[in-house]
Every structure is written in structure tokens, then in C-alpha cells.
Design a protein around this motif. Structure first.
Motif, PDB file in Angstrom:
ATOM      1  N   LEU A 181       2.618   4.519  -7.686  1.00  0.00           N
ATOM      2  CA  LEU A 181       1.789   4.630  -6.496  1.00  0.00           C
ATOM      3  C   LEU A 181       2.362   5.738  -5.624  1.00  0.00           C
ATOM      4  N   PHE A 190      -2.332   7.443  -7.800  1.00  0.00           N
ATOM      5  CA  PHE A 190      -1.302   7.088  -8.770  1.00  0.00           C
ATOM      6  C   PHE A 190      -0.992   8.281  -9.654  1.00  0.00           C
ATOM      7  N   ALA A 198      -6.216   5.024  -2.962  1.00  0.00           N
ATOM      8  CA  ALA A 198      -4.865   5.035  -3.523  1.00  0.00           C
ATOM      9  C   ALA A 198      -4.762   6.168  -4.541  1.00  0.00           C
TER      10      ALA A 198
END
Length: 166
Positions: free
Chosen positions: A155, A141, A139
Motif C-alpha cells: 500500500l 498499491f 488507494a
């Protein structure tokens, strides 16, 4: 600041002994899926981490080594207990604060339930699961509030390990 969260790849089933569990290595599937996720983000030309930080557990170290070799060979590398499965969120946020003084693009490599809770905290303010970090998930961010007690972020993407099947 850009923050990447990478959950370690598959390392088989957990073991009863904490010593044995800490030494678990990635399976061949775990290595393959991790490489696929890292190659995907590289192909998309997202910013390369200038630092990669891993939990001291073997499976996280191996995952971090793959990320460094495939994506960021000149990135600074270190380990911290702020990324172990039982780490407190405040400890992790304080560690990120410390690293943000030197690094703009940071990759953290760790475990569940810690990474799922931390990713959820970044977007919702709660550790109640809002984002699922499967093994080999990555992920990214954009940190919008860099505060050791109330860190928040947007995100930008979440790549699942199934990317290796594309």
C-alpha cells in the motif's frame, strides 16, 4: 505494476430492487468528493493510469468517468463484471493478470464489500478487513506478486473522501 483502487462516490441509500440499485447515480456530494480525491492524487504527481476499468453499475461508471476526465483523459476505458460487489477475488485477480500484459498503471473502480476485501487481500493475504475503502476513497498499491491466486502488493497511499475538506 501500479494498481489504483477507487470506490465509487456516494449514490444515496441502496435500493431493494437489484435493477434499480444497479442504476443508482452519484449524488452531487459523491461527485464532489470523487473530484477532490482525484485532484489530490493529480497534484501529488503520482503516475497516471493508462487504463481505467469500471464495474458496469452506473455509480461506478460515473466515478470512473470523473477519474478519466480529471486525471487520465487518454486512458483506455472498459467495464467488467470482475468488479461488481459480489465478484470473486480469483476472478478479479485473473482480470488484473490479463490487463497487466498491456498496462503498467491500472485503475479499478468498484464497490464494497469487494474493494475492502480485495485491498485487504493484497496487503495481508486475507479478505478479513485490514483496509477500509470508504466511498470515494482511492488507494494505490505497488503489486509485488502478480499471481492470479496469491496476488500481493504494498500500500503506497490511501486517500479518504475527507480530503475534500482540506
Amino acid at each position: 505494476m501500479i494498481l489504483y483502487l477507487l470506490r465509487h462516490g456516494d449514490a444515496g441509500d441502496g435500493l431493494i430492487s437489484p435493477t434499480q440499485d444497479a442504476a443508482r447515480k452519484l449524488t452531487s456530494i459523491g461527485k464532489e468528493k470523487t473530484r477532490a480525491v482525484i485532484r489530490a492524487v493529480k497534484a501529488m504527481k503520482y503516475p497516471v493510469p493508462d487504463a481505467i476499468v469500471s464495474s458496469p453499475l452506473t455509480r461506478a461508471q460515473e466515478t470512473a468517468n470523473i477519474a478519466q476526465a480529471e486525471l487520465a483523459p487518454v486512458a483506455h476505458f472498459e467495464e467488467t463484471t470482475a468488479l461488481v460487489p459480489s465478484a470473486e477475488m480469483e476472478v478479479t485477480m485473473a482480470y488484473i493478470m490479463k490487463m497487466s500484459a498491456k498496462y503498467q498503471y491500472l485503475m479499478l473502480v468498484g464497490h464494497d464489500p469487494h474493494l475492502t476485501s480485495f485491498a485487504s487481500l493484497l496487503v495481508s493475504g486475507s479478505t478479513r478487513p485490514a483496509i477500509e475503502m470508504k466511498k470515494s476513497s482511492l488507494a494505490m498499491f505497488e503489486i509485488t506478486q502478480l499471481d492470479s491466486m496469491r496476488m500481493r502488493g504494498l500500500l503506497k497511499f490511501l486517500l479518504p473522501p475527507k480530503i475534500s475538506q482540506l
